[in-house]
Design an enzyme around this catalytic site. Structure first.
Site, PDB file in Angstrom:
ATOM      1  N   GLU A 178       0.919  -1.197  -0.029  1.00  0.00           N
ATOM      2  CA  GLU A 178      -0.021  -0.022  -0.031  1.00  0.00           C
ATOM      3  C   GLU A 178       0.669   1.346   0.088  1.00  0.00           C
ATOM      4  OE1 GLU A 178      -3.099  -0.334   2.987  1.00  0.00           O
ATOM      5  OE2 GLU A 178      -3.980  -1.993   2.108  1.00  0.00           O
ATOM      6  N   GLU A 374      -5.145  -8.306   0.636  1.00  0.00           N
ATOM      7  CA  GLU A 374      -5.868  -8.120   2.116  1.00  0.00           C
ATOM      8  C   GLU A 374      -7.409  -7.721   1.640  1.00  0.00           C
ATOM      9  OE1 GLU A 374      -4.428  -4.807   4.194  1.00  0.00           O
ATOM     10  OE2 GLU A 374      -2.348  -5.588   4.048  1.00  0.00           O
TER      11      GLU A 374
HETATM   12  C1  PNW Z   1      -4.161  -1.795   5.428  1.00  0.00           C
HETATM   13  N1  PNW Z   1      -7.009   3.996   5.034  1.00  0.00           N
HETATM   14  O1  PNW Z   1      -4.065  -0.567   6.200  1.00  0.00           O
HETATM   15  C2  PNW Z   1      -2.700  -2.492   6.083  1.00  0.00           C
HETATM   16  O2  PNW Z   1      -2.062  -2.868   4.810  1.00  0.00           O
HETATM   17  C3  PNW Z   1      -2.841  -3.194   7.411  1.00  0.00           C
HETATM   18  O3  PNW Z   1      -1.591  -3.180   7.894  1.00  0.00           O
HETATM   19  C4  PNW Z   1      -4.097  -2.564   8.073  1.00  0.00           C
HETATM   20  O4  PNW Z   1      -3.998  -3.465   9.338  1.00  0.00           O
HETATM   21  C5  PNW Z   1      -5.070  -2.995   7.403  1.00  0.00           C
HETATM   22  O5  PNW Z   1      -5.189  -2.383   6.235  1.00  0.00           O
HETATM   23  C6  PNW Z   1      -6.461  -2.742   8.163  1.00  0.00           C
HETATM   24  O6  PNW Z   1      -6.598  -1.416   8.440  1.00  0.00           O
HETATM   25  C7  PNW Z   1      -4.669   0.540   6.014  1.00  0.00           C
HETATM   26  O7  PNW Z   1      -6.871   4.882   5.736  1.00  0.00           O
HETATM   27  C8  PNW Z   1      -4.921   1.577   6.778  1.00  0.00           C
HETATM   28  O8  PNW Z   1      -7.784   4.043   3.962  1.00  0.00           O
HETATM   29  C9  PNW Z   1      -5.437   2.587   6.574  1.00  0.00           C
HETATM   30  C10 PNW Z   1      -6.398   2.892   5.230  1.00  0.00           C
HETATM   31  C11 PNW Z   1      -6.214   2.000   4.563  1.00  0.00           C
HETATM   32  C12 PNW Z   1      -5.611   0.718   4.825  1.00  0.00           C
END
Ligand code: PNW
Length: 476
Positions: A178, A374
């Site tokens: 990401e 994911e």
């Molecule tokens: C992803 N947003 O994080 C990550 O790859 C993981 O480490 C995380 O635990 C998982 O999604 C669940 O949150 C994100 O703000 C964090 O859009 C924030 C965002 C998206 C993905």
């Protein structure tokens, strides 16, 4: 609709099956599960620094212990085997493996991942290794981090060190997780490490991540056997608007450029979108893109990792600032529009949007093989008096998203696997331990693990290579 042929077996009541050899997995990331932040020569990462600042993380939670996976990995692999996973996606902690951010590997740090990989293989589980899930050594941040072009070379060197040690046993490699989060959450709104808030830096960082990915692919290809597959995990989102006006369509275009095309286009087309460059011309002349960078960024990958949680809703015009979405270059022109429906920390639950997203990628970028790297949802799970963790909401979420995924495959999208987030409750970044995403529950006081109903349900999915009915089986 075509009528079923007279001679074909009646499949109307058969559960939808997935292609043979489909990967079924669950994911974690080093900083979120390992703990042991001082063990065996590891140095602090940017997230160690960030989480030490009061107010950054809910409840002041820290990842010092996390879910103690560094010490309990054997038990955790046994649980994976119990779930029947054939794939485990984990990330390597850069400051364990290369504590100074440059130079020789720390053998003790690599030893941990070597033991983990052997344990997985002994249990028939294929390792899917992410090199960078956000926790680079603080010493590299002190030198500018991703804003410094040198970081791209540092990343390629680090990739080569990990590949040299684990390349004989790991079949699937993910360069970056990401990059949108690193660039935009880390450098635009600054709600993620390193906590920078600067629009020009955000775009510089986005480019350096695209370049680092390409250099990483090349370093991996040089070190890995020809059978190894190389990937990146992006988090693209379908962008929607509640009212289809011309102004709102322009907001959708701008948001799509900032969320999706800024990574997909260099990766799969070797160029940046012209409209993105125009939208951001008052911030930067994009002079950080040097000759040859885009050819490097588009180095061929074997499979695209797609992390999907929710679609993005936007509309034209000013609105309240949203720390999760700073519209670099389009502030005041785009804002988050309300969307109906059940929502999670990431936004609305919309499984159909996954199918739409996958079809869009195939339509716009061609038939690139895809792994869902994911997908999942947080819920406030507790262990009941009967010892069960009833997370029917997560079961429904998984069921809906697997059905949408199956529809996308039927549409012709080449999907090779589904890796859910997460294997186990863990340290959810700025939310600390308040958000539980796991198939496995962790008691915060005792570290005791309990497979949730969703884990039992997912085991049935994997065993059948098909979507079973919704009713969760009894635990045990
Ligand atoms: C992803 N947003 O994080 C990550 O790859 C993981 O480490 C995380 O635990 C998982 O999604 C669940 O949150 C994100 O703000 C964090 O859009 C924030 C965002 C998206 C993905």
């Amino acid at each position: 609709m075509t009528a079923p042929s007279q001679t074909a077996p009646d499949r109307r009541h058969a559960p939808p099956e997935f292609p043979a050899g489909f990967r079924w997995g669950a994911a974690t990331a080093a900083f979120q599960v390992e703990g042991a932040l001082d063990a065996d020569g590891r140095t602090p990462s940017v997230w160690d620094t960030f989480t030490a600042v009061p107010g950054r993380v809910d409840n002041g939670d820290r990842a010092d212990l996390a879910v103690d996976h560094y010490r309990r990995y054997r038990d955790d692999v046994a649980l994976m085997a119990q779930l029947g996973l054939n794939t485990y996606r984990f990330s390597v902690s850069w400051p364990r493996v290369q504590p100074d951010g440059r130079g020789a590997a720390n053998v003790k740090g690599l030893d941990f991942y070597s033991r983990l990989v052997d344990e997985l293989l002994a249990n028939g589980i294929e390792p899917m290794l992410t090199l960078y899930h956000w926790d680079h050594p603080q010493v590299l941040q002190d030198a500018g981090g991703w804003a410094n072009r040198d970081m791209t070379e540092r990343f390629a060197d680090y990739a080569a060190l990990v590949a040299a040690r684990l390349g004989d046993r790991v079949p699937l490699w993910v360069t970056l997780n990401e990059p949108w989060c690193t660039a935009f959450l880390g450098h635009a709104s600054g709600i993620h490490a390193p906590g920078v808030a600067d629009d020009a830096t955000t775009l510089t960082v986005a480019h350096h991540l695209n370049l680092a990915h390409g250099l990483g692919v090349q370093a991996l290809r040089a070190a890995l056997p020809g059978t190894a597959q190389v990937s990146i995990a992006l988090n693209p989102a379908p962008v929607r608007t509640p009212v289809d006006t011309q102004e709102n369509q322009d907001a959708v275009r701008r948001a799509d450029a900032l969320r999706n095309r800024i990574f997909l286009d260099p990766l799969l087309r070797g160029q940046y979108p012209a409209d993105l460059i125009a939208d951001t011309a008052h911030i930067t002349d994009w002079g950080f893109v040097r000759d040859g960078d885009l050819a490097t960024a588009t180095s061929p990958i074997d499979v695209l990792g797609v992390n999907y949680y929710t679609p993005l809703y936007v509309a034209a015009g000013p609105g309240p600032a949203d720390p999760y979405n700073r519209w670099v270059g389009s502030d005041g022109l785009v804002h988050i529009a309300p969307a109906d429906g059940p929502s999670t920390i990431h936004g609305v639950v919309d499984a159909a949007a996954l199918r739409e997203l996958l079809n869009r990628i195939r339509h716009d970028y061609g038939p690139v093989p895809i792994v869902i790297a994911e997908n999942g949802v947080a819920s406030p799970d507790t262990v009941g008096p009967d010892g069960r963790v009833d997370d029917a909401g997560r079961v429904a979420y998984l069921h809906a998203h697997l059905a949408a995924l199956h529809d996308a495959i039927t549409d012709g999208v080449d999907v090779r696997g589904y890796v859910m987030w997460s294997l186990i409750d863990n340290f959810e970044w700025v939310y600390g331990y308040s958000q539980r995403f796991g198939l496995i529950h962790v008691d915060r006081d005792t570290q005791r693990r309990t497979v949730k109903d969703s884990g039992h349900w997912f085991r049935q999915v994997i065993a059948a290579n098909a979507i079973p009915p919704l009713d969760p089986p009894a635990a045990g």
